[in-house]
Scaffold this active site. Structure first.
Site, short mmCIF file in Angstrom:
data_model
loop_
_atom_site.label_atom_id
_atom_site.label_comp_id
_atom_site.label_asym_id
_atom_site.label_seq_id
_atom_site.Cartn_x
_atom_site.Cartn_y
_atom_site.Cartn_z
N GLU C 70 0.79 -1.39 0.38
CA GLU C 70 0.13 -0.28 0.46
C GLU C 70 0.57 1.38 -0.04
O GLU C 70 0.87 1.87 -0.66
CB GLU C 70 -1.02 -0.15 1.84
CG GLU C 70 -1.63 -0.90 1.12
CD GLU C 70 -2.12 -2.25 1.40
OE1 GLU C 70 -0.68 -2.58 1.80
OE2 GLU C 70 -2.88 -3.34 1.50
N HIS C 139 -11.28 -4.91 9.70
CA HIS C 139 -12.27 -4.26 7.86
C HIS C 139 -13.53 -3.80 8.28
O HIS C 139 -14.31 -3.82 7.18
CB HIS C 139 -12.17 -5.85 7.29
CG HIS C 139 -11.01 -5.99 6.46
ND1 HIS C 139 -9.78 -6.59 7.44
CD2 HIS C 139 -10.57 -6.59 5.27
CE1 HIS C 139 -8.77 -7.07 6.48
NE2 HIS C 139 -9.14 -6.87 5.21
C1 LIG Z 1 -2.06 -4.50 4.40
C2 LIG Z 1 -3.57 -5.58 3.56
N1 LIG Z 1 -3.93 -5.10 2.42
C3 LIG Z 1 -4.43 -5.81 1.39
C4 LIG Z 1 -5.44 -6.92 2.32
C5 LIG Z 1 -6.66 -7.70 1.68
N2 LIG Z 1 -5.58 -9.27 1.33
C6 LIG Z 1 -6.22 -9.92 2.51
S1 LIG Z 1 -5.12 -11.71 2.73
C7 LIG Z 1 -4.86 -11.23 0.74
C8 LIG Z 1 -3.64 -12.01 0.31
C9 LIG Z 1 -2.93 -11.93 0.92
O1 LIG Z 1 -1.76 -12.76 0.09
P1 LIG Z 1 -0.94 -13.82 0.60
O2 LIG Z 1 -0.06 -13.50 1.66
O3 LIG Z 1 -0.41 -14.98 -0.33
O4 LIG Z 1 -1.62 -15.01 1.83
P2 LIG Z 1 -2.43 -16.37 1.33
O5 LIG Z 1 -4.18 -14.89 1.80
O6 LIG Z 1 -2.55 -16.79 -0.05
O7 LIG Z 1 -2.72 -17.08 2.48
C10 LIG Z 1 -5.29 -9.46 0.07
C11 LIG Z 1 -4.49 -8.40 -0.54
C12 LIG Z 1 -5.52 -7.56 3.53
N3 LIG Z 1 -5.75 -7.76 4.40
N4 LIG Z 1 -4.26 -6.22 3.54
#
Ligand SMILES: Cc1ncc(C[n+]2csc(CCOP(=O)(O)OP(=O)(O)O)c2C)c(N)n1
Ligand SMILES: Cc1ncc(C[n+]2csc(CCOP(=O)(O)OP(=O)(O)O)c2C)c(N)n1
Ligand SMILES: [Mg+2]
Ligand SMILES: [Mg+2]
Lengths: 336, 338, 336, 338
Positions: C70, C139
């Site tokens: 971000e 959230h």
């Molecule tokens: C700071 C922030 N940015 C974006 C999100 C939205 N978000 C939630 S899970 C996710 C993907 C996370 O990917 P990863 O770290 O690979 O974990 P996975 O879901 O594959 O376990 C995103 C973008 C968030 N929760 N927090």
């Protein structure tokens, strides 16, 4: 009683807390200074000198210089607080909330509630605030409202050395995340401060002056401008309740409401930008809860709605000054 | 273990080092996670679970393999995809189910939910719905361990996506600088929501990027319980010996959508089907353990059975439990009252 | 006139702005989705589907999926805005201010002023807000006050599809950094929305209802609860001015003050935590500038002072509900 | 240039590639910076400069060497220690002095000061008083260049200290992912305030950490104008060719305190004295250029003279200029009026 500066008072509180409780640690950028260098350690003792002498007394395991990494500093403090330490983390300038704010308002502030009361986060975040140093838009802001609004945080903003010591000792003892806001302009101000340890409770306002014509509430450094004005008015026979909430969260609503119920008139002064600041907050509380007593509009005296300008004359114009405070007070007093 | 930061590490051996007791423990943990996730998926579809669910299905060997090496007083911090970490760290499955269904008796009294599930008695410092929120906090837990002179370690679970967040990098650097017993365990399931790691991780390689921060870094096949265990054994030993932090990148499949209900249009045709067929850590662990005579198939069947019963019980208990009292709203905003 | 949802209205505004001006770009996490994947691109079109179809229409150079990063997203938008583009950056949830807030309040918001007017930062930050989704403490927050307080930012919070389209087109045209706050609860609400491009000015409140007994100001989704209550009261013969400021910065003070000058009574409703929120801010402005007209205390109806709880019943108790609004209104009306 | 990310890069040659005209330009730039910093130090002591000053003295070859390769429409973003970058990028020294003295006619109308000095006409996007504030922004400038199809590059200057900030890492990753013409130029002067890089940079090595992000990274002796130029030449060419971002770590001495007035107790005895004697980029550049007959000593003397006059003139003009009108306070909060 010995006279100490605001700086010395906070330093003494940190010393005493660390001496008494081995789980208290201090961490941040330059909290000692000199890490990895060839010259002397504890070279700064904090850029404001507030943590001076802690390193020699308590060692590197408890007085921890960090890289420039505010999110990790605050996160580490929060993680340490949950697992047995009582960290006092330093953010050199409150303006730096922006590089670590998630760890403050989404993490440390929320753990206790979000985990059903099963986590505790007994930590203190020290940070400096305040304009007047000609330090420009990114090193002069008072952002006390940004943390005051966050449920779960407690926010302390002492206006004199005595309060600073007592509130710091309380902050370190407290089991929640406490934001401790030090106004840079006040570091060299002094007053009588006992050598012993003592705490001051949160949520208990201090009356700097008592009077019956008007209530003035002020936060941080502007309090001293208010006092100058109040004393001038006193010479004219106008007496004011001058209230320092000392902590903006929890806020001693009762003291403010009781005073307004008596005086019927309120001026609120802070050094924040005007929208959604502490002045607005206190004003709105009074407009809701002490309306019947109000005999005049509630005046807010705040900084201007702009970034803090660099040029001294503009910065002075930006900050609330005695003349602004005085004219607001006179308006309110004259209102019929 | 070499701390040469120019070489990505593999564990010294991936020969079977798990004894049968440990294997059974890990298997039970993996099976519990799988069954738990399946069950809440079903309950979610029935409308019994509010909010959002991110399931751990497919990644079980990582949580189970690592947590075999941890004690209750070691720390882990998790992500939005936290049920597996929570179960592997020993949390009570009934209290988890209650939490996820927002009921009294839930691990967080119904205030946290799936994305904030935590169990402080088991050193599980919480799922965290902010991507990259956990690593700085685990640095603090590791700092406590070092300062207080315990031999505890702290593990920050994270995804491939989280490896791009600045807070994660800051945490890694600070852990190196302070030489803390912290493990950064990246579960690379290929996806951050609907974006592939091969796009979002500029270096294509999380472990070597972490290594650039000056700590040893492993890559391991996260579907292989035995390999995970051996890798984590070395990493945990490194930490407990006071040698500083370690990174592990474990490649795993994500069997489900990013969240329950995700249409997953971004995935290749038959991708999930193939992954489930070829990369199921439970199937593989079972096959190897039985083949190598580490355990008997019937012992595993018994575990499957016990787990199924546990999950039934948890579901019944959670469904039956009352919602929190409305009066709880303002409780625990602060530790002390004002 | 065609009826469109709030989601469709914003999507249409983005489409039209991008078609008209090739310097408009969109960037953020999952704004198309599917980057690097084997399946279809534009798989999400934003997690809320608001940017759907932009990638096929304008291509990868202008519809940019990013890693989870971000600070870099907002910083990149700010840097691009200073150098010839008009970026529309997406923060998936407003709750994520904490991981990029420096780039918002210390950078984008301040460039124009701090550099003496020589830089411009024409960018939009879209972000979702609002509770009710059982998404928990990290959230569900409405943090509109955190940006409203920042001089240099403009803050838009549309409450219906028509406004959303017009305000989005204005936001993209605007030469300052605009925070565009979308209440998730509203995405599926709809109303008549012209196909043509049109802009709505910032700082101009909308009167949802006109009346003489009371002024109600509400921000974001709570407006719809207010309308339900207002209609119920109307059936009893009580009529209210129901004012939607539409932008909290700039704020249409005049509309609010004029209304209160007529009605003498004010209730302010938002879904923020109570300290230093928009409700406080508006209340304090009225308590200062329309005091003489006030005939009753100003009531604020806000969320509770706690993190947003997960359990549905607790979350409902946390949010301002129609019953809270109604009882505040009745209190104010009954005050003598 | 090799993009092998496992090897730290050195420029292909550090043979003299600067021609005499370029050398004279760079020398003038370096001399101007040095003289400017000396003068404002003096004026600060006299009380004529409000606020805080962080001087660039000792690091001149980096700004000068790089900026030789940039056009007015290329972008740089700077740090709290920004005067050198500003001068090298071509800003008007008189308007700079006025800004730093908070006067009318200053580059930012007196609203920015030393820590926020900028010159948008010269592509200088501002000093930035937030450590790590600049890199994300330069990613945006580079994105503009790519999207608009210009061949501009964007350079983010940063210190060793800034290399530990999460925002810096995020910017590097995003630049790699989007393959942007961005250069991350770290001036490693050994110190972040009073903390040494050997303590704060866990990996001890900024370039190789950056390389872990998947981009080519150079290390260069920042006191050697010729080496800086050659390194930057390769880096800028790489960017202009659309091959993505580059990192450069330049080692430099910091001749002054972190800020003017810094007692510098943390520095070794005679450290600064030795650095000034042995690592003065101006002295070394001059000696080599004269020895290799690239330029004549007297041409350099003339430049020194002209610079001294310019600085005098700037000082006089700035001292004489009026402060901004108080009425400017609320101007330019927004671009458009309401
Ligand atoms: C700071 C922030 N940015 C974006 C999100 C939205 N978000 C939630 S899970 C996710 C993907 C996370 O990917 P990863 O770290 O690979 O974990 P996975 O879901 O594959 O376990 C995103 C973008 C968030 N929760 N927090
Ligand atoms: C986010 C942030 N943290 C801390 C500071 C205080 N600070 C200003 S300069 C500085 C040191 C920077 O070191 P480095 O990046 O090496 O730059 P140098 O001063 O050596 O040029 C620090 C800690 C700041 N301005 N911003
Ligand atoms: Mg993933
Ligand atoms: Mg440095």
């Amino acid at each position: 009683m010995p006279v100490k500066t605001y700086r010395e008072a906070i330093n003494e509180a940190l010393h005493q807390a660390m001496r008494e409780d081995s789980t208290v640690i201090v961490l941040g950028e330059e909290v000692s200074g000199g890490a990895g260098c060839d010259g002397s350690r504890d070279a700064y003792g904090g850029v404001m000198g507030v943590t001076k002498g802690l390193l020699p007394a308590y060692g590197e395991a408890r007085v921890i210089d960090t890289p420039i990494t505010e999110s990790a500093i605050i996160g580490a403090a929060a993680g340490a607080a949950q697992t047995g330490l009582r960290p006092v983390a330093e953010l050199m300038f409150m303006d730096f909330f922006g590089v670590c704010f998630d760890q403050i308002y989404n993490q440390a502030a929320k753990f206790h509630y979000m985990f059903g009361g099963k986590a505790q986060c007994p930590m203190v975040i020290r940070c400096t605030t305040g304009a007047g140093w000609r330090a420009g838009a990114q090193h002069s802001q008072n952002l006390t409202q940004m943390v005051t609004m966050v449920p779960g945080l407690k926010v302390v903003c002492p206006t004199n050395a005595y309060d600073a010591k007592g509130l710091m000792l309380q902050a370190i003892k407290d089991n929640d995340c406490v934001i401790f806001v030090e106004d840079k302009i006040l570091y060299d101000t002094s007053c009588e401060v006992p050598d012993e340890m003592y705490t001051l409770p949160f949520g208990e306002a201090k009356f700097y002056r008592e009077g019956s014509d008007l209530t003035i509430v002020a936060i941080s450094n502007p309090m001293h401008k208010v006092l100058a004005v109040a004393d001038k008015l006193a010479a004219e026979g106008i007496t004011c309740d001058v209230i320092d909430p000392r902590t903006t969260s929890p806020l001693d609503e009762e003291a403010i409401l009781e005073s307004v119920e008596m005086t019927g008139r309120l001026v609120v002064v802070d050094e924040m930008t005007p929208r959604c600041g502490i002045a607005s907050d206190i004003s709105s509380i009074v407009a809701e809860k002490a309306f019947r007593s109000l005999r005049a509009p509630i005046r807010k005296v705040t900084a201007a709605h702009s970034p803090v300008p660099f040029a001294p004359n503009l910065e002075d114009a930006w900050m609330p000054q005695e003349s602004d405070i005085e004219s607001a007070i006179r308006d309110v007093l004259e209102y019929v | 273990m070499s701390t040469d930061t120019n070489t990505l590490l593999k564990p010294k051996s991936t020969e079977q080092v798990l004894d049968s007791e440990q294997f059974l423990k890990a298997y039970r943990s993996m099976r519990t996670i799988r069954a738990f996730e399946d069950r809440i998926s079903e309950q979610f579809m029935k409308g019994n679970i509010p909010g959002f669910l991110h399931l751990y299905s497919g990644q079980e060997a990582v949580a189970a393999g690592l947590c075999l090496l941890l004690n209750d007083d070691d720390y882990v911090i998790s992500t939005h995809r936290g049920h597996g970490h929570c179960i592997a760290k020993g949390a009570d499955v009934v209290a988890m189910m209650k939490e996820i269904m927002a009921k009294q008796g839930g691990l967080c009294d119904g205030k946290g939910g799936s994305m904030h599930i935590a169990d402080f008695d088991k050193g599980m410092l919480g799922a965290n719905a902010i991507v990259g929120g956990g690593p700085p906090i685990i640095v603090g837990a590791a700092l406590s361990a070092k300062t207080l002179g315990t031999d505890r370690v702290g593990v920050a679970f994270g995804g491939d996506g989280s490896s791009n967040q600045g807070t994660t990098f800051e945490a890694m650097n600070l852990a190196v600088v302070l030489k803390l017993p912290a493990i950064f365990l990246f579960e690379n399931n290929g996806y951050g929501e609907g974006t592939h790691a091969r796009y979002a991780v500029g270096s294509k390689d999380i472990a070597s990027r972490a290594q650039g921060f000056g700590m040893p870094a492993y890559q391991v096949d996260g579907t292989d319980l035995f390999a995970v265990y051996e890798t984590c054994r070395e990493a945990v030993a490194h930490c407990r010996a006071g040698k500083g932090p370690v990174t592990i990148e474990a490649t795993v499949p994500r069997f489900k959508g990013h969240f329950e209900g995700d249409p997953q249009a971004y995935r290749g045709e038959k991708e999930v089907e193939t992954l489930m067929k070829e990369q199921d850590c439970l199937v593989m662990a079972r096959a190897r353990a039985v083949k190598e005579k580490l355990v008997k198939a019937k012992d595993l069947d018994r575990i499957d059975q016990e787990v199924a019963e546990l999950i039934d019980e948890a579901t019944q208990a959670a469904l039956a439990a009352p919602a929190p009292e409305d009066s709880e709203l303002l409780k625990n905003v602060y530790s002390s009252d004002y």
